[in-house]
Motif scaffolding. Structure first.
Motif, short mmCIF file in Angstrom:
data_model
loop_
_atom_site.label_atom_id
_atom_site.label_comp_id
_atom_site.label_asym_id
_atom_site.label_seq_id
_atom_site.Cartn_x
_atom_site.Cartn_y
_atom_site.Cartn_z
N ASP A 1 46.24 31.32 35.10
CA ASP A 1 46.40 32.76 35.31
C ASP A 1 46.88 33.57 33.90
O ASP A 1 47.65 32.95 33.22
N CYS A 2 46.01 34.16 34.07
CA CYS A 2 46.59 35.46 32.56
C CYS A 2 44.91 36.86 32.15
O CYS A 2 44.35 37.02 33.46
N ALA A 3 45.93 37.50 31.29
CA ALA A 3 44.87 38.71 31.49
C ALA A 3 44.22 38.39 30.38
O ALA A 3 42.74 39.53 30.95
N PHE B 1 40.80 26.07 33.01
CA PHE B 1 40.00 27.66 33.43
C PHE B 1 41.23 28.16 32.96
O PHE B 1 42.24 28.26 33.28
N PHE B 2 40.60 29.46 32.89
CA PHE B 2 41.63 30.30 32.35
C PHE B 2 40.37 31.47 33.38
O PHE B 2 39.37 31.92 33.15
N GLN B 3 41.32 31.71 34.18
CA GLN B 3 41.53 33.70 35.01
C GLN B 3 41.78 34.34 34.87
O GLN B 3 42.92 34.45 35.03
N ARG B 4 41.37 35.59 34.65
CA ARG B 4 42.10 37.21 34.63
C ARG B 4 42.06 37.31 36.04
O ARG B 4 41.74 36.98 37.31
N VAL B 5 43.79 37.71 36.26
CA VAL B 5 44.73 37.97 37.30
C VAL B 5 44.53 39.58 37.02
O VAL B 5 45.78 39.51 35.80
N PRO B 6 44.86 39.55 37.85
CA PRO B 6 45.85 41.57 38.01
C PRO B 6 46.82 42.13 36.76
O PRO B 6 48.23 42.67 36.03
N GLU B 7 47.72 40.81 37.65
CA GLU B 7 49.64 41.13 37.37
C GLU B 7 49.78 40.07 36.26
O GLU B 7 50.07 38.81 35.37
N GLY B 8 50.90 40.44 35.76
CA GLY B 8 51.13 39.79 34.37
C GLY B 8 52.41 38.68 34.78
O GLY B 8 52.81 38.33 35.73
N LYS B 9 52.90 38.05 34.15
CA LYS B 9 53.56 36.52 33.80
C LYS B 9 55.60 37.73 33.86
O LYS B 9 55.27 38.29 33.39
N VAL B 10 56.08 37.13 34.89
CA VAL B 10 57.13 38.05 35.32
C VAL B 10 58.38 36.86 35.41
O VAL B 10 59.43 36.75 34.23
N VAL B 11 57.94 35.30 36.25
CA VAL B 11 59.24 34.35 35.82
C VAL B 11 58.58 32.96 34.71
O VAL B 11 57.89 32.97 34.72
#
Length: 144
Positions: free
Chosen positions: A12-14, A70-80
Motif C-alpha cells: 500500500d502506498c501513495a 504489486f503496488f497500490q495507491r491507498v488514501p492513508e499514509g503509513k502510521v506505524v
C-alpha cells in the motif's frame, strides 16, 4: 491438498509507480511490458478514468524466480511499524567485518536512490548483523 507455489507481495502506498521503481532498482526487478493493445504504460494509463490513473504498478523478477510485487495507491499514509517486511539478502554466508562491509556498501547504494538507514542491528549469539532501513515511503526492510 495442493500447496501454493506462487505468491505476490502487495505494497500500500501513495505513489505506486515511484515506489515500484525504487524496489525494481533495489532488487533488479523490471516492470512488465505494457498491455498488448498499448504502445506504452503511459498510453494505457491515459485510457483509464482519472481516479484510476497511476493507481497501481507492478514489477517482476526478470528470472521468473522471485515473487511479483504489486503496488497500490491507498488514501492513508503509513502510521506505524510494518507488520511484515522484506529482508534483502546481500550478506548471505558472510560474517564479521566482511559482512558489515558488504551491508554498508549496499546500504550506501540504496541511500543514493532514496532509502533511509535506520540502524545497525549488531551480531549476537543467534544472528549475524543486519541493517534496518526504510524505502522511499517509510516502509521498513532489512539488509541481511
Amino acid at each position: 491438498m495442493a500447496s501454493i507455489r506462487q505468491f505476490q507481495v502487495t505494497f500500500d502506498c501513495a505513489e505506486p509507480e515511484r515506489v515500484a521503481r525504487f524496489w525494481c532498482e533495489v532488487l533488479g526487478y523490471v516492470g512488465p511490458p505494457a498491455p498488448e493493445e498499448f504502445a506504452t504504460w503511459d498510453d494505457s494509463a491515459r485510457s483509464l478514468p482519472p481516479e484510476q490513473e497511476a493507481a497501481a504498478f507492478v514489477c517482476v523478477d526478470p528470472s521468473g524466480v522471485g515473487p511479483r510485487l504489486f503496488f497500490q495507491r491507498v488514501p492513508e499514509g503509513k502510521v506505524v511499524k510494518n507488520r511484515l517486511h522484506l529482508d534483502v539478502r546481500v550478506g548471505t554466508g558472510l560474517v564479521g567485518e566482511e559482512r558489515l562491509a558488504t551491508l554498508d556498501a549496499e546500504c550506501a547504494r540504496l541511500v543514493a536512490i532514496g532509502a533511509v538507514r535506520v540502524r545497525l542491528l549488531p551480531a549476537d549469539e543467534d544472528n549475524e548483523s543486519c541493517i534496518v532501513m526504510q524505502d522511499i515511503e517509510g516502509n521498513e526492510f532489512c539488509l541481511d
